[in-house]
Scaffold this active site. Structure first.
Site, PDB file in Angstrom:
ATOM      1  N   ILE A 415      58.930  34.205  12.478  1.00 55.06           N
ATOM      2  CA  ILE A 415      59.566  35.631  13.075  1.00 55.06           C
ATOM      3  C   ILE A 415      58.842  35.562  14.840  1.00 55.06           C
ATOM      4  O   ILE A 415      59.149  36.150  14.901  1.00 55.06           O
ATOM      5  CB  ILE A 415      58.052  36.671  11.896  1.00 55.06           C
ATOM      6  CG1 ILE A 415      59.332  37.076  10.240  1.00 55.06           C
ATOM      7  CG2 ILE A 415      57.851  38.181  12.644  1.00 55.06           C
ATOM      8  CD1 ILE A 415      57.996  37.429   9.886  1.00 55.06           C
ATOM      9  N   ASP A 416      57.598  35.521  14.341  1.00 57.15           N
ATOM     10  CA  ASP A 416      57.227  34.864  15.707  1.00 57.15           C
ATOM     11  C   ASP A 416      58.430  34.777  17.069  1.00 57.15           C
ATOM     12  O   ASP A 416      58.538  35.123  17.964  1.00 57.15           O
ATOM     13  CB  ASP A 416      55.633  34.428  15.985  1.00 57.15           C
ATOM     14  CG  ASP A 416      54.803  34.694  16.801  1.00 57.15           C
ATOM     15  OD1 ASP A 416      55.045  36.257  17.835  1.00 57.15           O
ATOM     16  OD2 ASP A 416      53.652  33.811  17.186  1.00 57.15           O
TER      17      ASP A 416
END
Length: 675
Positions: A415-416
């Site tokens: 996600i990052d």
């Protein structure tokens, strides 16, 4: 690099420590020939930015990506040697090159640390010692005798973590009966049942599944030597310890482990064989195209051992490719005498490094259609993942669209990384804008869809917050779940603001969560970078981009905190010990990357003309090397808070450049155009 014992005392540094306050260095880390600084700060910043831009551009691979080395600690190298010993594939060249690296990391007191300048660490020291024994170092050699004496003084092998004792059990240096049990039947627990494999973070999940097979087989290879010198009492290597009260969670899980040891003796053979076949199928299905597992070293090592125990020959394609992938984690260098040195990376970070480098160069003023930015965008676009992975257990209907951290890790997009790749792609003027738009749209949809119930985002999974995995006696090696964090949530919010989705209800919930997570000091905890400086450097730009006014009390508290922890030299630094001891929060030798984070936060908060920003920019200009780089031996990255620290070699380049570019340009590149 070599650190002395000065860093192991645990003494709290002053408000503005020099480099020697954290560790006494044996080499000169200052700029070799620092150029004379121009009279005005803007001129110095322009000069530093131009040099840093040219240097970073020179590091790009012809394929379009960037990747810096990823330093961790010598357990990676020790376990690689033990794996080769276990499989019978050791060779003198590899062994000696690895041993040179391990010797070079040993400290004057005989120990090995978990991070540069940190205190000696027991399990790391045990594994480093064993690695050198495998390489032929005599136990009575001075450097070895120092290490073994320190190990005994700190409890011996019995006091080490479970992973270390598992490796020793493979050679009979520890008893399998004295290790926590991991039954392969774990693979059959339904996804709603406590302690099913999807309750663990993806890195732990990929490690635990093969270890259940190893735990069931309990193999022992002939030991090439004894390790009696690493026990406090060789006659009683594992002194009994009282159980915690049954009314505590620790007591409950300790007794559960005792029950599992009993079950190991009576487990129905047919059920156990079926469970191991299921586990093997699960492992093989998750092998990546390049042969690795999850793009990280631990799952690959244990998967190779597990499958080999199940009868897979080393020439089998699965194992052959798995071993070849581990070789690609090796970084070969030369020592000061021209001899080869081999370091094992725990992971490789090309997607992360490439998106951060793209952002830095764009924010530093490189034209948005610069050929190297376009090439980077092309490479990132090709890396987007368009198939489902383990994240679908929690989000079965969500279409894919994320990016992983590594070259190959399609099962576990991050996600990052996805948020930062979107920010990078939108800084590039690509000749096929529709391709970029389509990629961004699917990425934003995937990222927002991975929001956890509390309104925030974790790194790989949604709602990976079970309280039970951390309580298992086996899980003493660091984080084993993936709860939401402020830094990841901030990057998602910043991404959403960049694409005009600030008013999406999910984004508003993320903003509210961030505001509620602010520490009383005014800072934010940093999960994936060290630590409160990283968290604050991530959150402030996101909140301001999302429309929070710079006059907001949360912003002002954060600014005050950053100003209060600035070092006398103008930089910022925070030691890994801040994860264990709050007195270390915001304290440590100044580093280029952490100074970049602090400046990014202050600039976002409207503090461009403040004394703190002026001093921070002066620090970056003064510490830059003539070739445009910065030196940074300190570990500013985080794998598991305190338990596993990382030195990303490209952090020292991308974050100072980003900060300098924003200082000169006033905002992230093209923000006004994209808004």
């Amino acid at each position: 690099m070599t650190a002395t014992t000065d860093g192991s005392t645990g003494a709290l540094p002053s408000r503005a420590p020099a480099a020697s306050d954290a560790t006494a260095e044996t080499t000169d880390r200052s700029p070799a020939n620092p150029p004379p600084a121009p009279d005005d700060l803007t001129g110095a910043a322009r000069q530093a930015t131009a040099r840093a831009t040219a240097y970073l551009l020179s590091l790009q691979d012809p394929a379009g990506w960037w990747k810096g080395d990823l330093d961790t600690n010598v357990t990676m190298d020790a376990e690689d040697l033990m794996l080769r010993q276990f499989l019978g594939v050791s060779d003198p060249k590899t062994t000696e090159a690895a041993a040179r690296f391990v010797r070079g990391e040993q400290r004057d007191d005989g120990t090995w640390a978990g991070f540069y300048g940190g205190p000696g660490e027991l399990s790391t020291t045990i594994e480093g010692y064993v690695a050198l024994r495998l390489a032929g170092d005599a136990p009575d050699a001075p450097h070895m005798a120092k290490a073994s004496a320190w190990i005994r003084d700190h409890g011996g092998i019995a006091a080490s973590r479970v992973f270390t004792r598992i490796w020793l059990a493979l050679f009979g240096w520890w008893k399998w009966e004295d290790l926590p049990d991991l039954p392969p039947e774990l693979i059959a627990l339904p996804k709603w049942f406590p302690l099913n494999i999807y309750d663990f973070g993806c890195w732990a999940r990929q490690t635990i599944v093969p270890l259940t097979i190893v735990s069931a087989h309990r193999p022992v290879r002939p030991a090439p030597f004894a390790l009696d010198e690493l026990h406090t009492d060789p006659r009683h290597p594992n002194p009994p310890r009282p159980l915690a009260p049954v009314t505590t969670w620790d007591g409950v899980f300790q007794r559960l482990d005792k029950a599992l040891h009993v079950y190991h003796k009576v487990a129905p053979r047919r059920l156990r064989r079926s469970a191991m076949r299921t586990a093997a199928r699960w492992i093989i299905e998750r092998q990546e195209n390049d042969g690795c597992w999850g793009g990280i070293q631990p799952p690959a090592v244990y998967s190779v051992i597990a499958l080999h125990l199940l009868g897979y020959d080393l020439d089998h394609p699965v194992l052959r490719e798995g071993l070849a992938s581990l070789d690609r984690f090796a970084v070969w260098r030369e020592d000061g005498h021209g001899a080869p040195v081999r370091m094992i990376e725990a992971c490789q970070s090309p997607v992360w490094d490439t998106c951060l480098a793209t952002i830095a160069l764009a924010d530093a003023g490189l034209p948005r259609d610069h050929p190297q930015l376009v090439k980077a965008a092309d490479w990132m676009l090709d890396e987007q993942i368009d198939r489902p992975g383990d994240w679908t257990v929690r989000r079965p209907t969500l279409p894919p669209g994320g990016w992983a951290f590594e070259f190959e890790n399609d099962n576990y997009p991050d996600i990052d990384d996805t948020a930062e790749v979107v920010l990078a792609l939108r800084r590039v003027e690509h000749p096929d804008p529709q391709r970029v738009e389509d990629a961004v749209r699917s990425a934003v949809r995937w990222n927002l869809g991975m929001q956890s119930r509390n309104g925030a985002w974790g790194a790989f999974d949604a709602d990976n917050t079970s309280p039970f995995p951390d309580r298992l006696p086996f899980c003493d090696f660091g984080e084993v779940i993936d709860p939401p964090s402020a830094d990841v949530t901030a990057h998602v919010v910043e991404m959403a603001a960049d694409v005009g989705a600030t008013h999406d209800p999910r984004v508003r919930r993320g903003i509210e969560w961030l505001l509620g997570e602010q520490d009383p000091t005014g800072a934010w905890f940093g999960r994936w970078g060290t630590n409160y400086v990283y968290g604050t450097g991530s959150v402030l730009p996101a909140l301001v981009a999302a429309g929070i006014p710079t006059s907001h009390p949360a912003i002002r508290r954060a600014v005050s905190w950053l100003e209060s922890v600035q070092n006398d030299d103008g930089g910022w630094g925070e030691d890994q010990r801040s994860y264990k001891d709050r007195q270390w929060i915001g304290r440590g030798a100044s580093t280029a990357s952490q100074t970049g984070w602090a400046l990014m936060a202050l600039l976002a908060a409207g503090e461009r003309d403040s004394k703190a920003v002026e001093r921070g920019v002066q620090y970056l200009a003064a510490t830059q090397r003539p070739d445009g780089s910065w030196d940074e031996p300190y570990f500013t990255g985080t794998g598991f808070p305190w338990d596993f620290s990382i030195n990303y070699h490209l952090y020292r380049q991308v974050f100072p450049l980003t900060a300098l570019g924003r200082y000169l340009g006033g905002s992230p590149a093209g923000a006004a155009v994209r808004s």
